[in-house]
Enzyme design. Structure first.
Site, PDB file in Angstrom:
ATOM      1  CD  GLU A   1      35.611 -25.667 -48.609  1.00 16.98           C
ATOM      2  OE1 GLU A   1      36.698 -25.102 -48.422  1.00 16.98           O
ATOM      3  OE2 GLU A   1      34.860 -25.364 -49.561  1.00 16.98           O
TER       4      GLU A   1
ATOM      5  CG  HIS B   1      44.218 -19.422 -61.417  1.00 19.24           C
ATOM      6  ND1 HIS B   1      43.168 -19.200 -62.272  1.00 19.24           N
ATOM      7  CD2 HIS B   1      43.911 -20.528 -60.702  1.00 19.24           C
ATOM      8  CE1 HIS B   1      42.271 -20.153 -62.095  1.00 19.24           C
ATOM      9  NE2 HIS B   1      42.693 -20.971 -61.156  1.00 19.24           N
TER      10      HIS B   1
ATOM     11  CB  THR C   1      41.754 -21.857 -48.759  1.00 13.58           C
ATOM     12  OG1 THR C   1      41.126 -21.076 -49.782  1.00 13.58           O
ATOM     13  CG2 THR C   1      41.074 -21.537 -47.445  1.00 13.58           C
ATOM     14  CB  ILE C   2      44.083 -17.637 -51.654  1.00 14.67           C
ATOM     15  CG1 ILE C   2      43.036 -18.061 -52.688  1.00 14.67           C
ATOM     16  CG2 ILE C   2      45.468 -18.120 -52.029  1.00 14.67           C
ATOM     17  CD1 ILE C   2      43.128 -17.291 -53.999  1.00 14.67           C
ATOM     18  CG  ASP C   3      38.921 -19.081 -51.513  1.00 17.17           C
ATOM     19  OD1 ASP C   3      39.672 -18.424 -52.261  1.00 17.17           O
ATOM     20  OD2 ASP C   3      38.235 -20.037 -51.915  1.00 17.17           O
TER      21      ASP C   3
ATOM     22  NE  ARG D   1      39.095   3.519 -70.482  1.00 13.62           N
ATOM     23  CZ  ARG D   1      40.151   3.114 -71.185  1.00 13.62           C
ATOM     24  NH1 ARG D   1      41.180   2.572 -70.576  1.00 13.62           N
ATOM     25  NH2 ARG D   1      40.166   3.253 -72.487  1.00 13.62           N
TER      26      ARG D   1
HETATM   27  O1  F6P Z   1      39.485 -22.152 -53.384  1.00 14.25           O
HETATM   28  C1  F6P Z   1      40.508 -21.447 -53.975  1.00 14.25           C
HETATM   29  C2  F6P Z   1      40.109 -20.945 -55.339  1.00 14.25           C
HETATM   30  O2  F6P Z   1      41.192 -20.192 -55.832  1.00 14.25           O
HETATM   31  C3  F6P Z   1      38.822 -20.136 -55.377  1.00 14.25           C
HETATM   32  O3  F6P Z   1      38.988 -18.822 -54.924  1.00 14.25           O
HETATM   33  C4  F6P Z   1      38.478 -20.245 -56.846  1.00 14.25           C
HETATM   34  O4  F6P Z   1      37.094 -20.086 -57.078  1.00 14.25           O
HETATM   35  C5  F6P Z   1      38.918 -21.633 -57.183  1.00 14.25           C
HETATM   36  O5  F6P Z   1      39.891 -22.006 -56.232  1.00 14.25           O
HETATM   37  C6  F6P Z   1      39.487 -21.767 -58.565  1.00 14.25           C
HETATM   38  O6  F6P Z   1      39.789 -23.111 -58.797  1.00 14.25           O
HETATM   39  P1  F6P Z   1      40.571 -23.660 -60.059  1.00 14.25           P
HETATM   40  O7  F6P Z   1      42.040 -23.419 -59.833  1.00 14.25           O
HETATM   41  O8  F6P Z   1      40.232 -25.098 -60.086  1.00 14.25           O
HETATM   42  O9  F6P Z   1      40.094 -22.895 -61.259  1.00 14.25           O
END
Ligand code: F6P
Length: 356
Positions: free
Chosen positions: A105, A282, A129-131, A166
């Site tokens: 976005e 990541h 985006t992975i999101d 756990r």
């Molecule tokens: O928007 C993708 C994303 O991986 C989010 O899920 C996460 O909050 C953010 O980017 C992490 O960003 P950075 O790589 O800058 O830490």
């Protein structure tokens, strides 16, 4: 004269970016005789005229490679008037006819804004985006790879959690939308799924269901929590996000993270059940794209080159049902796509009912 097309990737990387670039270059060169210029490090590269040529030889063997061959940044070209002027001037200086902007976005919002300011700044957006939280498209590429990795990780957590009796709390990415957490949590058979769309009560939604599971003789439990999940303070108020870093990037985002650790501590204190936490972080963004993402990215790349050939601008490529097509970008591009009600209900289905 051949149409000259710049391509950039902005924001967080994700698997499938190279597949989009590859397909756009193949389609553009083979079908339309276009010329491509790779802009490095997202909008930063446009502001600094940091470019590389992009030919078929440069993209041929990249389908299986994650990340982005063009590199990326979170530079916002609309942050200041000076940036805006420089971006538009450099587009002209580089003799670009078009820009294919691949991003989420923020990147697409900036592309849309620049095009609105100057209609000669011709843009075609590709949603990444992975999101999976981007407006206008049913699915973004990168998401499928991320959830497959997360499901596999949760599968691994089941066996170690069972051996040690756990609770394992796994933290997933996704900022303010719970797509990754919900789908990975469902796919991985998590007992409790906590998403940003539904602020949770620590007793009612976490500790009570865990006590119940324990009392029923369950040996272990899995909690999937989104990095952007929030506590419910009372009926009208949500708690704050747990953050790792307060400094904001150029698009105003703070760095989220830390909720899994906090919840694991609370579970030990309140429920008396030994707990550990894992932050997938990541790992969800790296590595080779899944088969689904390779094909979706390829379809997006082809459609982007086709949109350029048709002379469209201010559009983004979207998946609607099973069809990939250009749609007009609007101000809505900046709004994130949250989980619909059906998905929110699904998040609760596998958590034991406590009657509270
Ligand atoms: O928007 C993708 C994303 O991986 C989010 O899920 C996460 O909050 C953010 O980017 C992490 O960003 P950075 O790589 O800058 O830490």
């Amino acid at each position: 004269m051949a149409t000259r097309v710049g391509i950039l990737t902005g924001g967080g990387d994700c698997p499938g970016l190279n597949a989009v670039i590859r397909a756009a270059v193949y389609r553009g060169k083979n079908e339309y005789n276009m010329e491509f210029v790779g802009i490095r490090y997202g909008w930063k590269g446009l502001l600094e005229k940091d470019t590389i040529p992009l030919n078929i030889d440069d993209v041929r063997d990249t389908i299986a490679i994650g990340g982005t061959m063009l590199r990326t940044s979170r530079t916002n070209p609309t942050k200041t008037e000076k940036y805006i002027k420089t971006a538009i001037k450099n587009f002209r200086d580089l003799e670009l006819d078009y820009l294919i902007a691949i991003g989420g976005e923020d990147t697409l919002g900036a592309a849309f804004k620049l095009w609105k300011i100057d209609n000669d700044f011709r843009v075609v957006g590709v949603p990444k985006t992975i999101d999976n939280d981007l407006w206008g498209t049913d699915v973004t590429f990168g998401f499928d790879t991320a959830i497959n990795l997360a499901v596999e990780a949760i599968d691994h957590l089941h066996t170690t959690a069972r051996s040690h009796n756990r609770v394992m709390v796994v933290e997933l990415m996704g900022r303010h939308a719970g797509w990754i957490t919900l789908e990975a949590g469902i796919g991985g058979g998590a007992d409790i799924i906590l998403i940003p769309e539904v602020p949770f009560d620590i007793e009612k939604d976490l500790c009570e269901p865990l006590r119940k599971l324990k009392a029923e003789g369950r040996e272990y439990a899995i909690v999937a929590v989104s990095e952007g999940a929030k506590l419910k303070v009372d009926e009208d108020r949500d708690g704050s996000l747990i953050i790792q870093e307060v400094d904001r990037d150029e698009f105003g985002h703070v760095r989220l993270g830390g909720i899994a650790k906090a919840l694991a501590e609370q579970i030990e204190d309140r429920v008396g059940w030994e707990s550990r936490f894992v932050v997938l972080g990541h790992l969800q963004r790296g590595g080779p794209p899944s088969a689904f993402d390779r094909v979706l990215s390829t379809r997006y790349g082809i459609a982007a080159a086709d949109a350029v050939a048709e002379g469209l601008s201010g559009v983004m490529i979207a998946l609607k049902g099973s069809v990939v097509e250009p749609i007009e970008m609007t101000e809505e591009i900046k709004n994130i796509k949250k989980l619909p009600e059906e998905y929110r209900r699904m998040a609760k289905l596998f958590s034991p009912k406590t009657g509270k």
